[in-house]
Design a protein around this motif. Structure first.
Motif, PDB file in Angstrom:
ATOM      1  N   HIS A  24      83.958   2.086  -2.593  1.00 53.06           N
ATOM      2  CA  HIS A  24      83.685   2.427  -3.975  1.00 53.06           C
ATOM      3  C   HIS A  24      85.032   2.601  -4.667  1.00 53.06           C
ATOM      4  N   THR A  26      86.206   4.006  -7.305  1.00 54.04           N
ATOM      5  CA  THR A  26      86.644   5.266  -7.886  1.00 54.04           C
ATOM      6  C   THR A  26      86.221   6.496  -7.101  1.00 54.04           C
ATOM      7  N   LEU A  27      85.254   6.339  -6.208  1.00 49.15           N
ATOM      8  CA  LEU A  27      84.822   7.510  -5.440  1.00 49.15           C
ATOM      9  C   LEU A  27      85.056   7.279  -3.944  1.00 49.15           C
ATOM     10  N   PRO A  28      86.287   7.537  -3.480  1.00 52.89           N
ATOM     11  CA  PRO A  28      86.604   7.241  -2.081  1.00 52.89           C
ATOM     12  C   PRO A  28      85.711   8.005  -1.103  1.00 52.89           C
ATOM     13  N   LEU A  30      82.696   8.122  -0.998  1.00 53.63           N
ATOM     14  CA  LEU A  30      81.510   7.358  -0.642  1.00 53.63           C
ATOM     15  C   LEU A  30      81.773   6.358   0.495  1.00 53.63           C
TER      16      LEU A  30
END
Lengths: 363, 466
Positions: A24, A26-28, A30
C-alpha cells in the motif's frame, strides 16, 4: 511475545492471509501481518487491504503473550525456506527474531497498535456450501465492470431467485453473466453486492477451505467464516438493475455449435482483430462464419452449426464471446439471436444454469 | 431514476455553522496533518462530512475498515480539532457512505470520457427498481399508449387508481406476452404509490419463493405479517402458481384478508382465469369476484400510435407512410414491434441519410420471421385438432354446423394468412369447387362484422402458427 509453532502450519497460514496484504503506497502497516499470541496457546493472524480482511487462528506454545506486526511477505519468504519442523518467534523492542536449531533471522516490526482492527461479526448467519458459493462467483465475476462509474456494476450481485439456490450476476453493461448454483436450505431475503475483486478472494478461500461455511451479512459487510478462518469483505449498499426484464424472451435464430470449434476459430480471428476487437458472426444455411479484419489482413473461419431460424450477421467484441467459453460445461453451446443490433444469449446446450447476454456492436 | 441515499440530507442544520461542510472538513484535515504522522493521511482519503445535525458531525468513509480505525484511533483528536473551528459541535460519528466523495466525482467523469466502445449498451438504467415495492418508475400511465384495443383495461386500471379497493377488487388483467400487462399494472402501482399508499409488486414466482422460504425457516407468521402490512398488492403472472397448492392456499388467505379490508389487489396472467390449469376452484372464484379484462392484440391504429410514441420517445421522426408500413407488417405483440423499431433506429443511426420507405421495407423484410413452412394439410390438421375433428370429418359433404363452421374458418385462414389460391383450397378439401371456397371466405368476412366473438376465435387459431 514469544511463541513456538509448527513450521508447516505457520507457512500455510501466512500463505492464506498474506495474499490480501499488498504493498500500500501510503499505509505501510497494511503490508504487515498482525500476530496476537494469547495465554493458552491461541495465535491469531490478521491481514487486510481495507477492502477485505482475513483472520485465522493456529495453536502453538505461547511463552510470552503479546502482539506484533511484521511485513507479511518477508516473514513468509523466511518461513518458506525453513526446513525444521518447528520454529520459534520472539519479539524484542522493535525486532522479531525467528530461530530454529540452525538459523536465526531478525525482522524489523511495525507498531502493532497501528494495525487496524477487523470489523466485528454482526448480522444474520447462513450456512452455505462454500464450494458452490465459490463456483457461482468464479463463473460470473469476469463480467463485472472494471471502472467505478457505477459501484454496483463493479460487483457480483448475489440473490435468491428460486428456492434452494443462489443466483450470481455480474455485468459491465455490455454483457451480463448469470449463474445459479444449488444451495440447500438457503433463505436469503435481501441481496448482496460484493466488489468483484473481493468476491474472487472470498471464492478462493472458500474453495481452499472445502468445508461448509457461515455467511454472515450486515449492511456494509459480508463475512465468510470457518472454525479457524474468517474473511470479511466490504459490501456495497445499492440496488442492482432488474436485469431479468432485459433478458430476451423471444429469439429469431438459434445456432448450436461445438464449444471447441468456437475456441479454435477465435484463436485464428484473434490474430487480425482491430482495436475494437470486432468479430463478425455470419450465420447462413447451417454454417457460421467467424471473421475478423485488421490493418494487416483478415481471416475467416467456417464452422458447422445446427441452425434454427433465419440467417443473420452480427458483430461483437471478440473478448466478450471468448470470456464465457471456459465456463460452459457442455460440449456444445447455443447462441440465441434476437435480431440485428439486438442482444444475443449464449448458454450450454443442456446446462441452463448459466446464461450470458452479449450486446452487439453498432456497426 | 437512480438515487443514492439522497435522504440522509434531511433535517440538517448547517446554518448553525459559520463555514460550509466542505471547507470545514478541508480545514480540519489540514490541522490534523500537523498532529499525526504523514502515513496516517491515507486513512482520510475519500472521507468527507456528509451531514451536520444538532451538534453532531457525520463523517462519511469509504469502508468499514476505515470507519472502525478512525473511530478507535482518531475520534477524540478529530472532535477536538472540529470544536476549535466550530464551538457548536458536540460529537462526531463515522459512517460508511455510498455517496461519491466530491474529489472522486472528477475521477469518474474522466473514466466516463475514456470509456468509449462501439458495443451497444444494455439499457440497465431503466431497470433500477425501488427495492421496497419492486415498482419500476419507468412504467407510468403517461407512457402507456391507449388505443381501441386496450381502452377498456386502461379505463379499469384508472378507475382502480381513483377508488382503490372499491370499484374493481380484484382487478384481473390477462393477455398474451408483450401486450402491456406489466406496464399497466405497474402503472397502477406507481399511481397508488403517489397517492401515499403502501404498494407491493411481486411476480407470482417471487411470492412462491418467499412463501417457501418462510415455511422452511418456520416464519410463516412473519410472511403473513409482511404481506398484510401493505395497502395494495399487485401479483404479476399468476399462471406460474399452477399446481402450487400450498402457495395458492396462502394467496387465498391473503386475498380474503385484503378483500375484507377493501384493500386493492391486482392480478395479471397470460390467460383467462377460467382456463388456468392447476388452480384451485376457490381461488378461481375469488378472481371472478372483481373485474376480469383482456388486453387483446393491438389493432392497426394502435400499432401505429405505439410506433409513433416510441419513435418520439427516441427523438426520431419517420414518414407517416413508413410508420404505416411497419404497423401493417408486424401484427405480433408490442415487444416484437419494439424489437423491429430498435433495428430500424440502429439503421437510421448508422446510415447518414434519412431512412427512405425502401430502406425500411428492406430492414423489415430481412428481420421478419419467415412464415413457418407448413403444408396445407398440416395447417388443416392443426386447426381441426383444435375443434376435435379429423380431416375425414371435414371432407364430409355435410352442412352440419359443428363441421361446416370450422371448415369455413380453415378456408378463410388458408386464404387470408397463407395466400393459398381458391382452387388449391378447394382441392385440399376433397375436391370442392373454388366458388364454394370463395363463398366460405365471404361468409366469414360477413360474420366478422357482426359477431363480436369471432375475432377472438380467429386469434385462437392464429396462435397455433406463432
Amino acid at each position: 511475545m514469544h511463541i513456538h509453532i509448527k513450521t508447516q502450519e505457520l507457512r500455510d497460514m501466512l500463505e492464506t492471509v498474506s495474499r490480501v496484504s499488498t504493498k500500500h503506497p501510503t499505509l505501510p502497516i497494511l503490508q504487515c501481518v498482525h500476530l496476537t499470541a494469547l495465554e493458552g496457546g491461541t495465535i491469531t493472524f490478521k491481514a487486510t487491504n481495507l477492502e477485505i480482511g482475513v483472520e485465522g487462528t493456529l495453536s502453538g506454545k505461547v511463552e510470552i503473550p503479546g502482539a506484533i506486526a511484521v511485513p507479511a511477505h518477508i516473514l513468509l519468504q523466511t518461513i518458506a525456506l525453513i526446513t525444521h519442523p518447528e520454529v520459534s518467534l520472539k519479539e524484542d523492542v522493535g525486532t522479531l527474531t525467528i530461530t530454529t536449531k540452525t538459523s536465526k533471522t531478525s525482522i524489523a516490526t511495525q507498531p502493532a497498535d497501528d494495525f487496524p482492527n477487523l470489523p466485528v461479526l454482526e448480522g444474520d448467519a447462513h450456512t452455505i456450501s462454500g464450494k458452490n458459493f465459490a463456483y457461482g462467483i468464479k463463473t460470473v465475476a469476469f463480467a463485472a465492470s472494471q471502472n467505478s462509474i457505477k459501484p454496483e456494476l463493479g460487483c457480483v450481485y448475489i440473490y435468491q431467485k428460486k428456492e434452494n439456490t443462489l443466483t450470481f450476476v455480474a455485468t459491465d453493461s455490455f454483457r451480463l453473466a448469470e449463474k445459479t448454483v444449488p444451495m440447500a436450505n438457503m433463505v436469503l431475503s435481501n441481496h448482496i453486492l460484493i466488489p468483484a475483486k473481493n468476491a474472487l478472494e472470498l471464492a478462493r478461500l472458500a474453495e481452499m477451505m472445502q468445508a461448509d461455511s457461515q455467511l454472515t451479512l450486515s449492511e456494509n459487510q459480508c463475512v465468510l467464516s470457518w472454525d479457524t478462518l474468517q474473511v470479511t469483505s466490504r459490501s456495497v449498499v445499492g440496488s442492482f438493475p432488474d436485469y431479468n426484464q432485459i433478458m430476451p424472451k423471444e429469439f429469431s435464430t438459434h445456432a448450436t455449435i461445438l464449444v471447441q470449434d468456437v475456441m479454435n476459430a477465435l484463436r485464428r480471428t484473434n490474430v487480425f482483430l482491430n482495436k475494437f476487437a470486432q468479430l463478425t458472426l455470419s450465420l447462413a444455411g447451417g454454417a457460421l462464419t467467424l471473421s475478423s479484419k485488421g490493418d494487416t489482413g483478415m481471416t475467416e473461419e467456417v464452422v458447422t452449426v445446427a441452425q434454427e431460424g433465419a440467417d443473420i450477421a452480427i458483430s461483437v467484441n471478440q473478448k466478450y464471446l471468448q470470456d464465457i467459453l471456459t465456463y460452459i460445461t457442455d460440449d456444445s453451446l447455443t447462441v440465441h439471436f434476437t435480431g440485428i443490433g439486438r442482444p444475443m444469449v449464449v448458454e450450454g446446450v443442456y446446462d441452463k444454469s448459466l446464461r450470458y447476454l452479449v450486446m452487439p456492436m453498432n456497426r | 431514476m437512480y438515487t443514492q441515499h439522497g435522504t440522509d440530507r434531511e433535517d440538517e442544520d448547517v446554518s448553525a455553522l459559520s463555514r460550509d461542510l466542505v471547507t470545514l472538513w478541508d480545514e480540519t484535515l489540514q490541522e490534523l496533518s500537523t498532529h499525526t504522522s504523514p502515513a496516517n493521511k491515507a486513512w482520510f482519503r475519500d472521507t468527507f462530512i456528509t451531514t451536520y445535525n444538532t451538534g453532531t458531525v457525520t463523517v462519511g468513509v469509504p469502508s468499514i475498515f476505515v470507519r472502525d480505525y478512525l473511530r478507535d484511533k482518531f475520534s477524540t483528536l478529530i472532535l477536538r480539532v472540529l470544536r476549535e473551528k466550530e464551538q457548536g459541535i458536540r460529537g462526531v460519528v463515522f459512517s460508511v457512505t455510498h455517496r461519491t466523495p466530491p474529489d472522486q466525482a472528477k475521477r469518474i467523469e474522466r473514466e466516463k470520457q475514456r470509456s468509449t466502445t462501439p458495443s451497444a449498451v444494455i439499457p440497465l438504467d431503466e431497470y433500477y427498481v425501488d427495492r421496497n415495492d419492486n415498482l419500476n418508475p419507468k412504467y407510468q400511465f403517461d407512457s402507456f399508449v391507449v388505443g381501441p384495443f386496450n381502452q377498456l383495461p386502461h379505463a379499469a386500471a384508472k378507475a382502480v387508481v381513483e377508488r382503490p379497493g372499491v370499484v374493481y377488487n380484484p382487478l384481473f388483467i390477462y393477455g398474451q406476452t408483450g401486450h402491456g400487462k406489466t406496464h399497466l399494472i405497474q402503472a397502477v402501482g406507481n399511481s397508488l404509490k403517489k397517492r401515499g399508499l403502501k404498494v407491493l409488486y411481486v411476480t407470482s414466482e417471487r411470492f412462491a419463493v418467499d412463501y417457501f422460504n418462510a415455511i422452511q425457516t418456520g416464519d410463516a407468521n412473519k410472511f403473513k405479517d409482511k404481506y398484510r402490512a401493505y395497502d395494495a398488492i399487485i401479483i404479476d403472472d399468476v399462471q406460474f402458481l399452477s399446481y402450487k397448492d400450498k402457495t395458492q392456499e396462502e394467496l387465498f388467505h391473503l386475498f380474503n384478508a385484503f378483500h375484507d379490508l377493501n384493500k386493492q389487489i391486482v392480478f395479471s396472467s397470460d390467460i383467462h382465469p377460467a382456463l388456468l390449469e392447476g388452480l384451485e376452484d376457490r381461488l378461481r372464484s375469488r378472481f371472478n369476484q372483481g373485474m376480469i379484462i383482456d388486453i387483446p392484440k393491438p389493432d392497426l391504429e394502435s400499432r401505429t400510435a405505439i410506433i409513433s410514441a416510441k419513435l418520439a420517445h427516441r427523438g426520431i421522426t419517420l414518414d407517416d407512410q413508413i410508420v404505416g408500413y411497419i404497423a401493417k407488417s408486424i401484427e405480433g405483440n408490442i415487444r416484437e414491434l419494439e424489437g423491429m423499431l430498435n433495428s430500424i433506429i440502429i439503421q437510421s443511426e448508422v446510415s447518414e441519410k434519412p431512412l427512405t420507405y425502401e430502406m425500411v421495407k428492406g430492414i423489415v423484410e430481412v428481420s421478419l420471421k419467415p412464415k413457418t413452412n407448413l403444408s396445407i394439410r398440416d395447417i388443416i390438421e392443426k386447426i381441426a385438432r383444435l375443434y376435435n375433428l379429423s380431416i375425414e370429418d371435414l371432407h364430409k359433404k355435410t352442412r352440419q354446423k359443428e363441421i361446416m363452421r370450422p371448415r369455413q374458418l380453415i378456408m378463410y385462414i388458408l386464404r387470408e394468412d397463407f395466400q393459398i389460391s381458391f382452387p388449391n383450397i378447394g382441392a385440399a378439401f376433397g375436391g370442392r369447387d373454388h366458388t364454394t371456397v370463395i363463398h366460405s371466405c365471404e361468409r366469414i368476412k360477413e360474420d366478422l362484422k357482426n359477431d363480436p366473438m369471432l375475432p377472438r376465435e380467429l386469434n385462437r387459431i392464429r396462435d397455433l402458427f406463432r
